[in-house]
Design a protein around this motif. Structure first.
Motif, mmCIF file in Angstrom:
data_model
loop_
_atom_site.group_PDB
_atom_site.id
_atom_site.type_symbol
_atom_site.label_atom_id
_atom_site.label_comp_id
_atom_site.label_asym_id
_atom_site.label_seq_id
_atom_site.Cartn_x
_atom_site.Cartn_y
_atom_site.Cartn_z
ATOM 1 N N GLY A 1 0.787 -1.218 0.000
ATOM 2 C CA GLY A 1 0.000 0.000 0.000
ATOM 3 C C GLY A 1 0.817 1.264 0.000
ATOM 4 N N MET A 2 2.150 1.131 0.062
ATOM 5 C CA MET A 2 3.026 2.302 0.055
ATOM 6 C C MET A 2 4.067 2.141 -1.042
ATOM 7 N N ASN A 3 3.971 2.965 -2.061
ATOM 8 C CA ASN A 3 5.004 3.053 -3.088
ATOM 9 C C ASN A 3 5.503 4.488 -3.095
ATOM 10 N N VAL A 4 6.715 4.684 -2.619
ATOM 11 C CA VAL A 4 7.210 6.042 -2.403
ATOM 12 C C VAL A 4 7.613 6.740 -3.697
ATOM 13 N N PHE A 5 7.545 6.030 -4.812
ATOM 14 C CA PHE A 5 7.897 6.623 -6.100
ATOM 15 C C PHE A 5 6.670 7.026 -6.905
ATOM 16 N N LEU A 6 5.478 6.886 -6.316
ATOM 17 C CA LEU A 6 4.245 7.308 -6.963
ATOM 18 C C LEU A 6 3.636 8.480 -6.204
ATOM 19 N N GLY A 7 3.145 9.461 -6.958
ATOM 20 C CA GLY A 7 2.459 10.571 -6.339
ATOM 21 C C GLY A 7 1.058 10.181 -5.928
ATOM 22 N N ALA A 8 0.382 11.075 -5.224
ATOM 23 C CA ALA A 8 -0.984 10.804 -4.774
ATOM 24 C C ALA A 8 -1.930 10.582 -5.948
ATOM 25 N N ASP A 9 -1.593 11.150 -7.111
ATOM 26 C CA ASP A 9 -2.436 10.990 -8.297
ATOM 27 C C ASP A 9 -2.056 9.771 -9.122
ATOM 28 N N GLY A 10 -1.080 8.980 -8.642
ATOM 29 C CA GLY A 10 -0.662 7.783 -9.363
ATOM 30 C C GLY A 10 0.442 8.029 -10.372
ATOM 31 N N SER A 11 1.003 9.236 -10.394
ATOM 32 C CA SER A 11 2.073 9.544 -11.333
ATOM 33 C C SER A 11 3.392 8.942 -10.846
ATOM 34 N N LEU A 12 4.152 8.404 -11.780
ATOM 35 C CA LEU A 12 5.426 7.767 -11.454
ATOM 36 C C LEU A 12 6.553 8.784 -11.519
ATOM 37 N N ASP A 13 7.447 8.739 -10.536
ATOM 38 C CA ASP A 13 8.632 9.593 -10.548
ATOM 39 C C ASP A 13 9.359 9.378 -11.876
ATOM 40 N N PRO A 14 9.527 10.420 -12.683
ATOM 41 C CA PRO A 14 10.126 10.243 -14.013
ATOM 42 C C PRO A 14 11.581 9.821 -13.985
ATOM 43 N N GLU A 15 12.234 9.956 -12.830
ATOM 44 C CA GLU A 15 13.651 9.621 -12.740
ATOM 45 C C GLU A 15 13.901 8.211 -12.221
ATOM 46 N N VAL A 16 12.861 7.488 -11.847
ATOM 47 C CA VAL A 16 13.049 6.153 -11.291
ATOM 48 C C VAL A 16 13.048 5.115 -12.409
ATOM 49 N N TYR A 17 13.890 4.105 -12.264
ATOM 50 C CA TYR A 17 13.922 3.016 -13.236
ATOM 51 C C TYR A 17 12.726 2.103 -12.997
ATOM 52 N N LEU A 18 11.989 1.796 -14.055
ATOM 53 C CA LEU A 18 10.809 0.937 -13.945
ATOM 54 C C LEU A 18 11.177 -0.488 -14.346
ATOM 55 N N PRO A 19 11.067 -1.450 -13.424
ATOM 56 C CA PRO A 19 11.448 -2.830 -13.741
ATOM 57 C C PRO A 19 10.661 -3.403 -14.920
ATOM 58 N N ALA A 20 11.313 -4.275 -15.668
ATOM 59 C CA ALA A 20 10.680 -4.912 -16.826
ATOM 60 C C ALA A 20 9.441 -5.696 -16.420
ATOM 61 N N PHE A 21 9.422 -6.219 -15.198
ATOM 62 C CA PHE A 21 8.260 -6.955 -14.700
ATOM 63 C C PHE A 21 7.009 -6.092 -14.797
ATOM 64 N N ALA A 22 7.155 -4.789 -14.538
ATOM 65 C CA ALA A 22 6.018 -3.873 -14.615
ATOM 66 C C ALA A 22 5.800 -3.359 -16.027
ATOM 67 N N ARG A 23 6.877 -3.229 -16.799
ATOM 68 C CA ARG A 23 6.747 -2.677 -18.150
ATOM 69 C C ARG A 23 6.021 -3.623 -19.106
ATOM 70 N N ARG A 24 5.978 -4.915 -18.803
ATOM 71 C CA ARG A 24 5.276 -5.832 -19.703
ATOM 72 C C ARG A 24 3.761 -5.804 -19.487
ATOM 73 N N TYR A 25 3.297 -5.188 -18.422
ATOM 74 C CA TYR A 25 1.870 -5.054 -18.147
ATOM 75 C C TYR A 25 1.193 -4.301 -19.295
ATOM 76 N N PRO A 26 -0.015 -4.727 -19.762
ATOM 77 C CA PRO A 26 -0.946 -5.710 -19.172
ATOM 78 C C PRO A 26 -0.779 -7.142 -19.678
ATOM 79 N N PHE A 27 0.352 -7.425 -20.361
ATOM 80 C CA PHE A 27 0.574 -8.784 -20.857
ATOM 81 C C PHE A 27 1.240 -9.646 -19.791
ATOM 82 N N LEU A 28 0.997 -10.951 -19.852
ATOM 83 C CA LEU A 28 1.656 -11.895 -18.962
ATOM 84 C C LEU A 28 1.631 -13.283 -19.594
ATOM 85 N N PRO A 29 2.809 -13.902 -19.793
ATOM 86 C CA PRO A 29 2.830 -15.287 -20.268
ATOM 87 C C PRO A 29 2.584 -16.248 -19.110
ATOM 88 N N ILE A 30 1.674 -17.182 -19.291
ATOM 89 C CA ILE A 30 1.298 -18.135 -18.252
ATOM 90 C C ILE A 30 1.493 -19.553 -18.778
#
Length: 271
Positions: free
Chosen positions: A83-112
């Motif tokens: 429930g706490m992600n310190v790199f997201l603003g209250a509006d859900g905006s992502l800190d533009p300087e933070v590296y976004l892991p590939a695990f999140a960048r593949r969303y909304p796709f997922l191989p199962i």
């Protein structure tokens, strides 16, 4: 990590994904994705995001990299609790300087992986299995019936979908490399369990006992330095030592996470 009360915070559930469906022309021929405001707001409830070892160099300058106490999966620390992600603003905006892991960048796709005969529960790709299905999160807010990027062109996957599937395949390969790295660390007994505690002060301002909020696995510098020279050189020649040092350097970023968490502690107090 493990909570101070001893409860396990594991990756048993697939992060972010709420309504997985196998991608098919019959069900999703009119669907695709469109640009939305704050597309990574789905990270808001997630404080730990899986990483691959190939990402350590970029991730190590943004946040601590730790290892899950059970699965030993490498994790990007983006907060102190669910429930706490310190790199997201209250509006859900992502800190533009933070590296976004590939695990999140593949969303909304997922191989199962779909086990043959359906006798076992489906699980994320990267483990031994039978048949890989490309799924989407039907609940993703960027999905649209009037998409800017359709999933299909005619009856065939669009170029966008093909590129997304290729990205998932590449991620699967990196996941296997990460499993090999973790196995190697285990083989040389380099992990150590480390407590995570918050500094506290008494009412008069003097230091109080730190508050333990969890524990995690890290690579032990002491064990690493005690390796025989031949073993260390073998790890270096395999390209592993750079990954280990990136992890160790990242641990200096705990104060960054703590200071960011302190700013939002009043509205989302730590428990």
């Amino acid at each position: 990590m493990t909570t101070g009360a001893g409860d396990q915070q594991t990756l048993g559930k697939i992060l972010f994904y709420r309504q997985l469906e196998p991608l098919s022309y019959e069900k999703h021929k009119k669907l695709g994705v469109s640009q939305v405001a704050n597309p990574f707001s789905f990270l808001a409830d997630t404080h730990l995001v899986p990483l691959t070892v190939d990402e350590f160099g970029l991730a190590a300058v943004c946040y601590p990299i730790i290892f899950d106490t059970q699965s030993k999966t490498p994790l990007a620390v983006m907060g102190l609790r669910p429930g706490m992600n310190v790199f997201l603003g209250a509006d859900g905006s992502l800190d533009p300087e933070v590296y976004l892991p590939a695990f999140a960048r593949r969303y909304p796709f997922l191989p199962i992986i779909a086990p043959e005969g359906g006798a076992q529960q489906a699980r994320p790709a990267g483990q031994d299995g039978d048949r890989v299905l490309v799924c989407i999160d039907r609940a993703a807010k960027m999905l649209s019936q009037t998409p800017e990027q359709p999933f299909f062109e005619g009856e065939k996957p669009s170029r966008y979908t093909q590129e997304a599937i290729q990205f998932c395949r590449e991620f699967d390969m990196l996941g296997r490399r990460t499993q090999e790295f973790v196995k190697l660390m285990d083989q040389h007994n380099l992990f150590e369990l480390t407590p995570l505690a918050l500094p506290r002060a008494k009412s008069d301002g003097t230091p109080d006992e730190p508050q333990k909020i969890g524990e995690y696995l890290r690579i032990s510098e002491q064990k690493l330095n005690a390796l025989p020279k031949d073993t260390y050189l073998e790890l270096r020649d395999r390209g592993v030592t750079a990954v280990m040092h990136a992890h160790l350097l990242s641990l200096a970023l705990w104060p960054k996470i703590l200071s960011r968490a302190a700013r939002i502690q009043a509205s989302t107090p730590l428990r």
